[in-house]
Design a protein around this motif. Sequence first.
Motif, short mmCIF file in Angstrom:
data_model
loop_
_atom_site.label_atom_id
_atom_site.label_comp_id
_atom_site.label_asym_id
_atom_site.label_seq_id
_atom_site.Cartn_x
_atom_site.Cartn_y
_atom_site.Cartn_z
N PHE A 155 0.84 -1.21 0.00
CA PHE A 155 0.00 0.00 0.00
C PHE A 155 0.88 1.25 0.00
O PHE A 155 0.59 2.22 -0.70
N ALA A 156 1.94 1.24 0.80
CA ALA A 156 2.84 2.39 0.86
C ALA A 156 3.54 2.61 -0.48
O ALA A 156 3.70 3.75 -0.93
N TRP A 157 3.96 1.53 -1.13
CA TRP A 157 4.62 1.65 -2.44
C TRP A 157 3.67 2.21 -3.49
O TRP A 157 4.07 2.97 -4.36
N CYS A 158 2.40 1.85 -3.41
CA CYS A 158 1.40 2.42 -4.33
C CYS A 158 1.22 3.90 -4.05
O CYS A 158 1.11 4.71 -4.98
N ARG A 159 1.19 4.25 -2.79
CA ARG A 159 0.99 5.65 -2.41
C ARG A 159 2.17 6.53 -2.81
O ARG A 159 2.00 7.64 -3.29
N CYS A 171 -5.04 -4.31 -8.74
CA CYS A 171 -5.07 -5.50 -7.88
C CYS A 171 -4.88 -5.15 -6.41
O CYS A 171 -5.42 -5.83 -5.54
N THR A 172 -4.14 -4.09 -6.13
CA THR A 172 -3.97 -3.65 -4.75
C THR A 172 -5.28 -3.13 -4.19
O THR A 172 -5.60 -3.36 -3.02
N LEU A 173 -6.08 -2.45 -5.01
CA LEU A 173 -7.42 -2.05 -4.59
C LEU A 173 -8.25 -3.29 -4.24
O LEU A 173 -8.93 -3.32 -3.21
N TRP A 174 -8.18 -4.30 -5.10
CA TRP A 174 -8.88 -5.55 -4.81
C TRP A 174 -8.39 -6.15 -3.50
O TRP A 174 -9.18 -6.58 -2.66
N LEU A 175 -7.06 -6.19 -3.33
CA LEU A 175 -6.47 -6.77 -2.13
C LEU A 175 -6.96 -6.05 -0.87
O LEU A 175 -7.34 -6.70 0.11
#
Length: 196
Positions: A155-159, A171-175
């Motif tokens: 999540f931090a890497w996406c942010r 996929c991270t949203l799904w996760l």
Amino acid sequence: MDDAHLREEGTNSELLFKGNFLHAKRDTVRLPDGKSATREYVIHPGAVVVVPLLDDGRVVLERQYRYPIGRVMTEFPAGKLDAGEDPLVCGQRELLEETGYSAREWAHAGAMHLAVAYSTEIIHIYFARGLSLGDRQLDHGEFLDVTTATPDQLFAWCRDGTVSDAKTLTCTLWLQNVLSGAWALDWQSPALPAGA
């Protein structure tokens, strides 16, 4: 819902490029108001992305150099569909080939269209759990590192932009929603792929 007032009708099609993997076309279309326009787009065979869940809560990711953007990307395992291939079979194959993992249970989460303005590409999203590690079977010319992360790290890497790959962001949203209990998955135990 009636969408007739939004539809475009193809009137001519021209193949611009035919490659081993992708094709490019330019079509002439009739717009809803009767005028003409052109649409250039890429024909893509479709793909699968897998969200592999380890028993300790971490997820399996890959780091791979992506030539078109000139950098190493952190991504969930993914690969293109072979002609006529079932998406689940593709996901099982890609997970094993790229990471060495096979999974006991699989769940189809959904599908995404990556670039609707200029590509036909659709990516099927699968979750995998009950992982067991074997040997990777990378394709010729395929070089990648396998890594893991906790959901919070991901999540931090996406942010912060470390992860900017669209399929991995989706996929991270799904996760997040699966882990929170907001979105349920229908887990199945299909046959393992050959070589697993």
